[in-house]
Design an enzyme around this catalytic site. Structure first.
Site, PDB file in Angstrom:
ATOM      1  N   GLU A 285       1.425  -4.240  14.995  1.00  0.00           N
ATOM      2  CA  GLU A 285       0.564  -5.400  15.225  1.00  0.00           C
ATOM      3  C   GLU A 285       0.097  -5.424  16.673  1.00  0.00           C
ATOM      4  O   GLU A 285       0.762  -4.883  17.568  1.00  0.00           O
ATOM      5  CB  GLU A 285       1.331  -6.691  14.906  1.00  0.00           C
ATOM      6  CG  GLU A 285       0.490  -7.957  15.042  1.00  0.00           C
ATOM      7  CD  GLU A 285       1.208  -9.197  14.518  1.00  0.00           C
ATOM      8  OE1 GLU A 285       0.574 -10.272  14.508  1.00  0.00           O
ATOM      9  OE2 GLU A 285       2.384  -9.095  14.121  1.00  0.00           O
TER      10      GLU A 285
ATOM     11  N   ASN B 123      -2.634 -12.602   5.574  1.00  0.00           N
ATOM     12  CA  ASN B 123      -1.234 -12.467   5.981  1.00  0.00           C
ATOM     13  C   ASN B 123      -0.624 -13.853   6.144  1.00  0.00           C
ATOM     14  O   ASN B 123      -1.219 -14.725   6.778  1.00  0.00           O
ATOM     15  CB  ASN B 123      -1.133 -11.719   7.315  1.00  0.00           C
ATOM     16  CG  ASN B 123       0.250 -11.826   7.932  1.00  0.00           C
ATOM     17  OD1 ASN B 123       1.180 -11.134   7.517  1.00  0.00           O
ATOM     18  ND2 ASN B 123       0.410 -12.693   8.921  1.00  0.00           N
ATOM     19  N   GLU B 124       0.539 -14.053   5.567  1.00  0.00           N
ATOM     20  CA  GLU B 124       1.268 -15.317   5.705  1.00  0.00           C
ATOM     21  C   GLU B 124       0.329 -16.512   5.580  1.00  0.00           C
ATOM     22  O   GLU B 124       0.248 -17.390   6.461  1.00  0.00           O
ATOM     23  CB  GLU B 124       2.053 -15.358   7.018  1.00  0.00           C
ATOM     24  CG  GLU B 124       3.156 -14.301   7.057  1.00  0.00           C
ATOM     25  CD  GLU B 124       4.096 -14.434   8.245  1.00  0.00           C
ATOM     26  OE1 GLU B 124       3.884 -15.315   9.106  1.00  0.00           O
ATOM     27  OE2 GLU B 124       5.073 -13.655   8.318  1.00  0.00           O
TER      28      GLU B 124
ATOM     29  N   TYR C 219      12.962 -12.115   7.637  1.00  0.00           N
ATOM     30  CA  TYR C 219      13.586 -11.660   8.874  1.00  0.00           C
ATOM     31  C   TYR C 219      15.043 -12.111   8.914  1.00  0.00           C
ATOM     32  O   TYR C 219      15.386 -13.204   8.455  1.00  0.00           O
ATOM     33  CB  TYR C 219      12.843 -12.221  10.086  1.00  0.00           C
ATOM     34  CG  TYR C 219      11.500 -11.560  10.327  1.00  0.00           C
ATOM     35  CD1 TYR C 219      11.418 -10.350  10.999  1.00  0.00           C
ATOM     36  CD2 TYR C 219      10.329 -12.148   9.857  1.00  0.00           C
ATOM     37  CE1 TYR C 219      10.188  -9.731  11.218  1.00  0.00           C
ATOM     38  CE2 TYR C 219       9.094 -11.540  10.072  1.00  0.00           C
ATOM     39  CZ  TYR C 219       9.033 -10.326  10.745  1.00  0.00           C
ATOM     40  OH  TYR C 219       7.821  -9.719  10.948  1.00  0.00           O
TER      41      TYR C 219
ATOM     42  N   GLU D 112       7.081  -7.133   5.790  1.00  0.00           N
ATOM     43  CA  GLU D 112       7.679  -7.492   7.085  1.00  0.00           C
ATOM     44  C   GLU D 112       9.161  -7.756   6.871  1.00  0.00           C
ATOM     45  O   GLU D 112       9.526  -8.627   6.083  1.00  0.00           O
ATOM     46  CB  GLU D 112       7.001  -8.719   7.716  1.00  0.00           C
ATOM     47  CG  GLU D 112       5.591  -8.461   8.213  1.00  0.00           C
ATOM     48  CD  GLU D 112       5.014  -9.625   9.018  1.00  0.00           C
ATOM     49  OE1 GLU D 112       5.814 -10.367   9.646  1.00  0.00           O
ATOM     50  OE2 GLU D 112       3.778  -9.776   9.017  1.00  0.00           O
TER      51      GLU D 112
ATOM     52  N   GLN E  93       8.951  -3.987  14.249  1.00  0.00           N
ATOM     53  CA  GLN E  93       7.730  -3.209  14.215  1.00  0.00           C
ATOM     54  C   GLN E  93       7.987  -1.825  14.796  1.00  0.00           C
ATOM     55  O   GLN E  93       9.092  -1.532  15.235  1.00  0.00           O
ATOM     56  CB  GLN E  93       6.628  -3.913  14.971  1.00  0.00           C
ATOM     57  CG  GLN E  93       6.188  -5.218  14.321  1.00  0.00           C
ATOM     58  CD  GLN E  93       4.987  -5.840  15.004  1.00  0.00           C
ATOM     59  OE1 GLN E  93       4.268  -5.219  15.783  1.00  0.00           O
ATOM     60  NE2 GLN E  93       4.778  -7.125  14.729  1.00  0.00           N
TER      61      GLN E  93
END
Length: 516
Positions: free
Chosen positions: A47, A194-195, A263, A318, A367
């Site tokens: 990103e 995204n999201e 996460y 992710e 990432q």
């Protein structure tokens, strides 16, 4: 040093008297109907965030750091060693503020952009579509583009698809050729936003489902065999309602994948240190890592309800550990060190994905460089490979291999009245017939013995590699970049009855490989 001496002593005693304790029995059996572990499970994420792109991948072609068209050669070589199957770009949250036409054409003529999500820095758009897709060609990897749905338009995304994919005559393909690229890149994988539940627009699931239908309708798959592979913005962790709505409300011919983000973070307001953590913090992070098993199982159950033939894939694009940034660094850059704790997190998570290979077809570690659970860290001309990098490299033997189902009852790792499975396992047989078994022992203090009956696999001889260290907090530094790296592992014994007995050191990843 103390742990190293103990391991040497254990190895000596092992060779003299054999294993001293009965091990947890693990059953690994071939199954002709077992799925293939899609190599795209081992994908990565880049990103526009902190020093992932600028100062990470991209240093510019005038840099003294060896580069190809501005992209660091050492990073390219390191990722090629991992054989990364795909790379997701340009976000993340950044994707829904990114307008791709600002990143094409002469670099000196490109407008700037303020990265409102990550540090408020001004970027010059010198790294754009051509730079990224050419990077993917250097890496021999599939690009996975995240389209702007939050602040973009249907036409903008449709134009991007045509720009990178259409080989005939059209305004966008002509523009691509004017900018120096004659042949299309043929980008197959596309994220539609995204999201969307958060930084992508704070949408309701019902609203986003309609938005997705509209965008996906106007994305053409020209020149792509089988058409485009479109991924809907999916749930955050345990938002099962989101997955239910997408699977129910979006026609499946418009939908190839549904995303999931998770996460391993304890408290978003107090994430805890990346290095100077205590065992209690480690235990809680392992709880969050193991939570992936529950999340995947429950999201898959919803998908099975609406798609029993499993035509739509679960894409965990992710995942990883998230801690406080390193002291003295920009809070918006998300730069953190990477310890043996992260190796444990990676090993457990990848085993979960492998074991759910019937539905999980792609995943992206967050990432690749200098951000969150990075596999590579840089400091000017210096570069190091993290413990997570080494786990990913050990596990690349599972790429496109057939899953070998594993059953066992794990011993427990307990702390302050709470318990977790101490051992995580996945196994596969490659196209050449070679078997690999990956084992993780997350226990912070205890060696765990296991016994694996190999008779049904026809294995006569094995070698092993292990990743471990003296302390959970150990990590590679620019002064000592090879403190943690895989090494041959000898603490196992194979009996005449075809049973292998192995003692897994505390917080270790061990890969068993059949000798062919």
């Amino acid at each position: 040093m103390k742990k190293v001496l103990c391991l040497l002593l254990a190895s000596f005693l092992f060779q003299v008297v054999g294993l001293s304790q009965a091990g947890t029995p693990i059953v690994v059996k071939p199954d002709a109907g077992a799925p293939i572990i899609n190599k795209h499970i081992y994908g990565h994420f880049a990103e526009h965030l902190g020093r992932c792109i600028y100062g990470g991948f991209y240093v510019g072609d005038s840099s003294t750091i060896p580069n190809t068209a501005g992209v660091r050669n050492d990073i390219v070589n390191a990722l090629k060693e991992l054989e990364i199957p795909n790379l997701r770009w340009p976000g993340g949250c950044f994707a829904d503020t990114y307008h791709w036409k600002d990143g094409i054409g002469p670099k000196e003529e490109r407008p700037t952009i303020v990265n409102q999500w990550w540090g408020g820095v001004t970027e010059d758009n010198s790294f754009g579509t051509h730079d990224f897709l050419n990077l993917c060609e250097l890496l021999n990897t599939e690009p996975y583009l995240a389209g702007n749905v939050g602040s973009g338009t249907v036409q903008e995304l449709a134009d991007w698809v045509q720009y990178v994919n259409f080989s005939g005559t059209s305004p966008m393909s002509d523009l691509r050729k004017e900018n120096g690229r004659e042949e299309p890149w043929k980008v197959k994988y596309w994220g539609v936003g995204n999201e969307a539940w958060g930084c992508g627009g704070h949408m309701r699931a019902e609203y986003y489902a309609d938005v997705y239908r509209k965008y996906a309708t106007f994305m053409s798959g020209a020149n792509i065999e089988g058409g485009l592979y479109k991924v809907a913005s999916g749930a955050s962790s345990n938002d099962y309602h989101w997955t239910e709505v997408i699977m129910k409300n979006v026609p499946h011919h418009l939908l190839q994948g549904v995303a999931l983000h998770h996460y391993s973070v304890i408290d978003w307001n107090n994430k805890g240190p990346a290095v100077d953590f205590q065992e209690e913090h480690y235990f809680k992070i392992m709880q969050k890592a193991w939570e992936m098993e529950e999340l995947v199982s429950k999201h898959v159950a919803i998908m099975d309800k609406y798609d029993p033939e499993k035509k739509v894939d679960l894409i965990v694009d992710e995942w990883g550990g998230w801690y406080d940034v390193e002291e003295g660094t920009n809070p918006g850059f998300l730069y953190q060190q990477n310890t043996m704790r992260d190796a444990m997190l990676a090993g457990v998570t990848l085993n979960i994905f492998n074991n759910h290979a019937d539905r999980v077809k792609m995943a992206n570690l967050a990432q690749a460089v200098n951000v969150l659970q990075a596999v590579i860290l840089t400091d000017e001309e210096k570069m190091l490979l993290t413990p997570t990098y080494h786990v990913m490299k050990m596990y690349k033997v599972h790429h496109d291999a057939q899953l070998l189902p594993v059953t066992f009852d794990s011993p427990e790792y307990s702390l302050k009245g709470e318990s977790l499975p101490a051992i995580s396992v996945s196994a596969s047989r490659g196209k050449n017939g070679q078997v690999h078994i990956s084992l993780v022992n997350i226990d912070a203090a205890k060696t765990n013995a296991v016994e694996i009956d190999l008779n049904s696999l026809g294995i006569k001889e094995l070698t092993a590699t292990a990743l471990t260290s003296e302390k959970l907090q150990d990590h590679n530094t620019f002064d000592d970049p090879e403190k943690i790296k895989p090494a041959p592992f000898k603490n196992f014994k194979m009996s005449k009855k075809g049973v292998i007995k192995i003692e897994l050191p505390p917080f270790s990843v061990v890969m068993l490989e059949e000798v062919k």
